[in-house]
Design an enzyme around this catalytic site. Structure first.
Site, PDB file in Angstrom:
ATOM      1  N   ASP A  12       0.808  -1.233   0.000  1.00  0.00           N
ATOM      2  CA  ASP A  12       0.000   0.000   0.000  1.00  0.00           C
ATOM      3  C   ASP A  12       0.837   1.277   0.000  1.00  0.00           C
ATOM      4  O   ASP A  12       0.418   2.307   0.534  1.00  0.00           O
ATOM      5  CB  ASP A  12      -0.965   0.014   1.209  1.00  0.00           C
ATOM      6  CG  ASP A  12      -1.852  -1.208   1.225  1.00  0.00           C
ATOM      7  OD1 ASP A  12      -2.194  -1.690   0.140  1.00  0.00           O
ATOM      8  OD2 ASP A  12      -2.189  -1.689   2.327  1.00  0.00           O
ATOM      9  N   LYS A  15       1.689   2.258  -5.100  1.00  0.00           N
ATOM     10  CA  LYS A  15       2.205   1.731  -6.375  1.00  0.00           C
ATOM     11  C   LYS A  15       1.271   2.067  -7.537  1.00  0.00           C
ATOM     12  O   LYS A  15       1.713   2.465  -8.608  1.00  0.00           O
ATOM     13  CB  LYS A  15       2.378   0.206  -6.268  1.00  0.00           C
ATOM     14  CG  LYS A  15       3.383  -0.210  -5.193  1.00  0.00           C
ATOM     15  CD  LYS A  15       3.433  -1.718  -5.018  1.00  0.00           C
ATOM     16  CE  LYS A  15       2.207  -2.313  -4.385  1.00  0.00           C
ATOM     17  NZ  LYS A  15       1.982  -1.933  -2.970  1.00  0.00           N
ATOM     18  N   GLY A  39      -4.658  -4.203  -3.803  1.00  0.00           N
ATOM     19  CA  GLY A  39      -5.667  -3.170  -4.062  1.00  0.00           C
ATOM     20  C   GLY A  39      -4.900  -1.918  -4.428  1.00  0.00           C
ATOM     21  O   GLY A  39      -4.254  -1.318  -3.580  1.00  0.00           O
ATOM     22  N   HIS A  40      -4.882  -1.561  -5.705  1.00  0.00           N
ATOM     23  CA  HIS A  40      -4.100  -0.425  -6.186  1.00  0.00           C
ATOM     24  C   HIS A  40      -5.048   0.707  -6.567  1.00  0.00           C
ATOM     25  O   HIS A  40      -5.881   0.556  -7.453  1.00  0.00           O
ATOM     26  CB  HIS A  40      -3.229  -0.842  -7.379  1.00  0.00           C
ATOM     27  CG  HIS A  40      -2.179  -1.848  -7.005  1.00  0.00           C
ATOM     28  ND1 HIS A  40      -1.257  -2.353  -7.883  1.00  0.00           N
ATOM     29  CD2 HIS A  40      -1.900  -2.440  -5.808  1.00  0.00           C
ATOM     30  CE1 HIS A  40      -0.457  -3.198  -7.252  1.00  0.00           C
ATOM     31  NE2 HIS A  40      -0.839  -3.280  -5.991  1.00  0.00           N
ATOM     32  N   GLN A 222       1.856  -5.978  -3.319  1.00  0.00           N
ATOM     33  CA  GLN A 222       2.319  -6.117  -1.933  1.00  0.00           C
ATOM     34  C   GLN A 222       3.604  -5.301  -1.739  1.00  0.00           C
ATOM     35  O   GLN A 222       3.814  -4.350  -2.470  1.00  0.00           O
ATOM     36  CB  GLN A 222       2.550  -7.598  -1.559  1.00  0.00           C
ATOM     37  CG  GLN A 222       1.281  -8.420  -1.435  1.00  0.00           C
ATOM     38  CD  GLN A 222       0.692  -8.851  -2.769  1.00  0.00           C
ATOM     39  OE1 GLN A 222       1.355  -9.463  -3.565  1.00  0.00           O
ATOM     40  NE2 GLN A 222      -0.565  -8.538  -3.008  1.00  0.00           N
TER      41      GLN A 222
HETATM   42  P1  GDP Z   1      -0.900   0.425  -3.509  1.00  0.00           P
HETATM   43  O1  GDP Z   1      -1.463  -0.871  -3.049  1.00  0.00           O
HETATM   44  O2  GDP Z   1       0.585   0.513  -3.286  1.00  0.00           O
HETATM   45  O3  GDP Z   1      -1.269   0.794  -4.927  1.00  0.00           O
HETATM   46  O4  GDP Z   1      -1.532   1.545  -2.557  1.00  0.00           O
HETATM   47  P2  GDP Z   1      -3.087   1.640  -2.099  1.00  0.00           P
HETATM   48  O5  GDP Z   1      -3.875   2.144  -3.240  1.00  0.00           O
HETATM   49  O6  GDP Z   1      -3.527   0.392  -1.448  1.00  0.00           O
HETATM   50  O7  GDP Z   1      -2.967   2.701  -0.923  1.00  0.00           O
HETATM   51  C1  GDP Z   1      -2.435   3.960  -1.119  1.00  0.00           C
HETATM   52  C2  GDP Z   1      -3.506   4.979  -0.700  1.00  0.00           C
HETATM   53  O8  GDP Z   1      -2.916   6.251  -0.558  1.00  0.00           O
HETATM   54  C3  GDP Z   1      -4.606   5.161  -1.733  1.00  0.00           C
HETATM   55  O9  GDP Z   1      -5.790   5.507  -1.078  1.00  0.00           O
HETATM   56  C4  GDP Z   1      -4.100   6.317  -2.573  1.00  0.00           C
HETATM   57  O10 GDP Z   1      -5.157   7.040  -3.210  1.00  0.00           O
HETATM   58  C5  GDP Z   1      -3.438   7.160  -1.509  1.00  0.00           C
HETATM   59  N1  GDP Z   1      -2.277   7.949  -1.947  1.00  0.00           N
HETATM   60  C6  GDP Z   1      -1.315   7.653  -2.844  1.00  0.00           C
HETATM   61  N2  GDP Z   1      -0.363   8.617  -2.857  1.00  0.00           N
HETATM   62  C7  GDP Z   1      -0.749   9.541  -1.948  1.00  0.00           C
HETATM   63  C8  GDP Z   1      -0.170  10.765  -1.481  1.00  0.00           C
HETATM   64  O11 GDP Z   1       0.893  11.192  -1.897  1.00  0.00           O
HETATM   65  N3  GDP Z   1      -0.854  11.439  -0.499  1.00  0.00           N
HETATM   66  C9  GDP Z   1      -2.036  10.996   0.003  1.00  0.00           C
HETATM   67  N4  GDP Z   1      -2.619  11.708   0.959  1.00  0.00           N
HETATM   68  N5  GDP Z   1      -2.607   9.843  -0.408  1.00  0.00           N
HETATM   69  C10 GDP Z   1      -1.956   9.130  -1.373  1.00  0.00           C
HETATM   70  P1  IMO Z   2      -0.993  -4.129  -2.294  1.00  0.00           P
HETATM   71  O1  IMO Z   2      -0.564  -4.652  -3.656  1.00  0.00           O
HETATM   72  C1  IMO Z   2      -0.963  -4.654   2.027  1.00  0.00           C
HETATM   73  C2  IMO Z   2      -1.001  -8.752   3.538  1.00  0.00           C
HETATM   74  C3  IMO Z   2      -2.246  -9.204   4.262  1.00  0.00           C
HETATM   75  C4  IMO Z   2      -1.659 -10.225   5.232  1.00  0.00           C
HETATM   76  C5  IMO Z   2      -0.553 -10.865   4.396  1.00  0.00           C
HETATM   77  C6  IMO Z   2      -0.969 -12.160   3.717  1.00  0.00           C
HETATM   78  O2  IMO Z   2      -2.289  -3.426  -2.310  1.00  0.00           O
HETATM   79  O3  IMO Z   2       0.104  -3.366  -1.657  1.00  0.00           O
HETATM   80  P2  IMO Z   2      -2.558 -12.807   1.691  1.00  0.00           P
HETATM   81  O4  IMO Z   2      -3.914 -12.328   1.298  1.00  0.00           O
HETATM   82  O5  IMO Z   2      -1.514 -12.535   0.659  1.00  0.00           O
HETATM   83  O6  IMO Z   2      -2.580 -14.223   2.160  1.00  0.00           O
HETATM   84  O7  IMO Z   2      -2.174 -11.940   3.004  1.00  0.00           O
HETATM   85  O8  IMO Z   2      -0.203  -9.912   3.414  1.00  0.00           O
HETATM   86  N1  IMO Z   2      -1.237  -8.217   2.179  1.00  0.00           N
HETATM   87  C7  IMO Z   2      -1.177  -6.919   1.866  1.00  0.00           C
HETATM   88  N2  IMO Z   2      -0.989  -5.836   2.656  1.00  0.00           N
HETATM   89  N3  IMO Z   2      -1.096  -4.506   0.685  1.00  0.00           N
HETATM   90  C8  IMO Z   2      -1.255  -5.582  -0.117  1.00  0.00           C
HETATM   91  O9  IMO Z   2      -1.264  -5.482  -1.459  1.00  0.00           O
HETATM   92  C9  IMO Z   2      -1.352  -6.855   0.474  1.00  0.00           C
HETATM   93  N4  IMO Z   2      -1.542  -8.107  -0.001  1.00  0.00           N
HETATM   94  C10 IMO Z   2      -1.465  -8.925   1.059  1.00  0.00           C
HETATM   95  O10 IMO Z   2      -2.878  -8.134   4.924  1.00  0.00           O
HETATM   96  O11 IMO Z   2      -1.049  -9.547   6.297  1.00  0.00           O
HETATM   97 MG    MG Z   3      -2.954  -1.588  -1.764  1.00  0.00          MG
END
Ligand code: GDP
Ligand code: IMO
Ligand code: MG
Length: 428
Positions: A12, A15, A39-40, A222
């Site tokens: 998270d 990416k 979840g991107h 991840q």
């Molecule tokens: P990913 O899994 O690495 O793609 O990241 P996620 O989407 O799960 O989580 C990142 C969260 O932070 C999302 O809600 C994005 O919209 C938000 N986000 C990304 N970059 C920034 C930033 O620079 N500032 C803020 N406040 N939110 C951001």
């Molecule tokens: P993105 O791509 C954050 C974590 C889960 C759990 C562990 C194992 O959005 O960054 P799994 O479902 O793979 O068996 O879970 O890994 N986990 C993540 N945490 N971002 C993710 O993906 C994750 N994918 C799995 O919360 O701790």
């Molecule tokens: Mg994510």
């Protein structure tokens, strides 16, 4: 050449946003591991999209998006994402390719995931329960079903054989609520959607594309601290999330890898169980969660929050061969009087820079360095030079602690909120 974007923490890191931003510089974006546990989030033109299986280049017209062989695919989730693309009027025809060697997540893989977690009680991993672990287990155990199998006349029989094996295995675990027939019905309907996509020999496709001079961006899922080999085992996911995973998750040779762009938040989060040395359990952690809106994009669970962790970042920079850093969510620190950086660990009575083998069992304390916060909004700034001196100082400190140049600073969730940093800009 193939450049790589991946997360250096526990996932998270942002990416999706960075891949979407950079995608226009490439011809192909390819996912190489993970599955619907990811979840991107992408935000642009006032809209928000969350992708789980589909690569984050899909909103850029003409760009090819490949789901590589290292990914595990739940057709039901993929169909929902595709329905979302149709609703958003995204023309993905001929642009969404799936490797025939990618493994399929069956409904009963999710059942086994839930059952396995239930059996662990307090020790549970905190899995997203998307069936990731059991599917990779079947892959390495040589029992899995692959995307290419849906073209076989025996597909149904192969499916039933694996499903029945899973149902037998599930008897070893505590009972969990599971509506198999409803899940199977949706799954087989979704297989038809999968069939309508371009199913390719991904390894040939990508190598031929690179030979023809196409630029490829590999999108990690991840984070490196969740890597099956190097993460905080057993609190990890079941794939190689580090840059090495690009080679076996897409079928490209190591010398083809160019830039490795590592993403870190300006602080740190983790969702699910497992060690987190810089975690803040009190008010400060709560403030980070609230301002950063730190709730899982896949499961909605609150993310655990803490300060940035230098030993962990140095470890993952080493493992990945990171050539440049992106620091995201810097704006989340706007209202903090002081900002801390975890510079060292303390365990076994001594200070260390390295990650202990038994991180999950050991008591690891963190040594912090404090910095004055900038206490102002970063919203108006679009150029690196304009940023408050204290922000630039924080970024320069990270560069010197991590020994890698920061090339991008993200100051908001929207696509445009990205500040490019010229390498070597002085502080002040
Ligand atoms: P990913 O899994 O690495 O793609 O990241 P996620 O989407 O799960 O989580 C990142 C969260 O932070 C999302 O809600 C994005 O919209 C938000 N986000 C990304 N970059 C920034 C930033 O620079 N500032 C803020 N406040 N939110 C951001
Ligand atoms: P993105 O791509 C954050 C974590 C889960 C759990 C562990 C194992 O959005 O960054 P799994 O479902 O793979 O068996 O879970 O890994 N986990 C993540 N945490 N971002 C993710 O993906 C994750 N994918 C799995 O919360 O701790
Ligand atoms: Mg994510």
């Amino acid at each position: 050449m193939i450049d790589v974007i991946l997360g250096l923490q526990w996932g998270d890191e942002g990416k999706g946003k960075i891949v979407d931003y950079l995608a226009n510089n490439y011809d192909i974006v390819a996912r190489f591991q993970g599955g619907p546990n990811a979840g991107h989030t992408l935000k642009f033109d006032g809209k928000k999209y969350v992708l789980h299986t589909v690569p984050s280049g899909i909103f850029r017209p003409k760009l090819i998006n490949l789901i590589g062989n290292g990914v595990v695919i739940d057709p039901t989730t993929l169909k929902k994402e595709i329905d979302g693309l149709i609703a958003a009027d995204v023309d993905f025809q001929g642009r969404l390719l799936v490797s025939k060697k990618a493994h399929l997540i069956l409904p009963t893989h999710s059942l086994l995931d839930a059952a396995s977690e239930a059996s662990k009680g307090k020790e549970k991993i905190g899995s997203t329960l998307k069936g990731i672990g059991p599917t990779y287990m079947d892959k390495t155990g040589r029992n899995g079903l692959r995307v290419g199998d849906i073209l076989s006349p025996n597909f149904r029989a192969k499916y039933e054989k694996l499903r029945d094996k899973h149902l037998n295995l599930a008897k070893l675990y505590p009972w969990v609520e599971f509506d198999l027939s409803a899940r199977e019905k949706a799954w087989f309907e979704s297989i038809e959607t999968l069939r309508s996509l371009e199913l390719v020999d991904g390894e040939y496709y990508i190598n031929q594309a690179m030979k023809a001079g196409k630029r490829v961006l590999a999108e990690g899922a991840q984070g490196s601290m969740l890597d099956i080999d190097f993460g905080t085992y057993p609190f990890v996911t079941s794939s190689n999330t580090i840059s090495a995973g690009v080679c076996n998750g897409l079928g490209v040779a190591p010398q083809k890898i160019g830039e490795v762009i590592g993403i870190t938040k300006a602080y740190c989060t983790r969702v699910g169980g497992g060690p987190f040395p810089t975690e803040l359990s009190g008010e400060v952690g709560e403030k980070l969660r609230k301002i950063g809106m730190e709730f899982g994009a896949t499961t909605g669970r609150p993310r655990r929050c803490g300060w940035i962790d230098i030993p962990a970042l140095n470890y993952t920079i080493m493992l990945n061969g990171v050539t440049q850093l992106v620091v995201t969510k810097v704006d989340v620190l706007d209202e903090f009087e002081t900002v801390c950086v975890g510079t060292h660990y303390r365990y076994d009575g001594e200070e260390h820079d390295s990650i202990p083998f038994d991180m999950a069992d050991k008591k690891v304390d963190t040594v912090y360095k404090e910095y004055e916060g900038w206490n102002q909004t970063l919203a108006p700034f679009t150029e690196y030079e304009q940023l408050p001196t204290r922000v630039k100082k924080y970024i320069t400190e990270l560069e010197s602690l991590l020994n890698v140049p920061v090339t991008m600073v993200s100051t908001g969730p929207e696509r445009k909120k990205l500040i490019l940093k010229p390498i070597g800009v002085p502080v002040g």
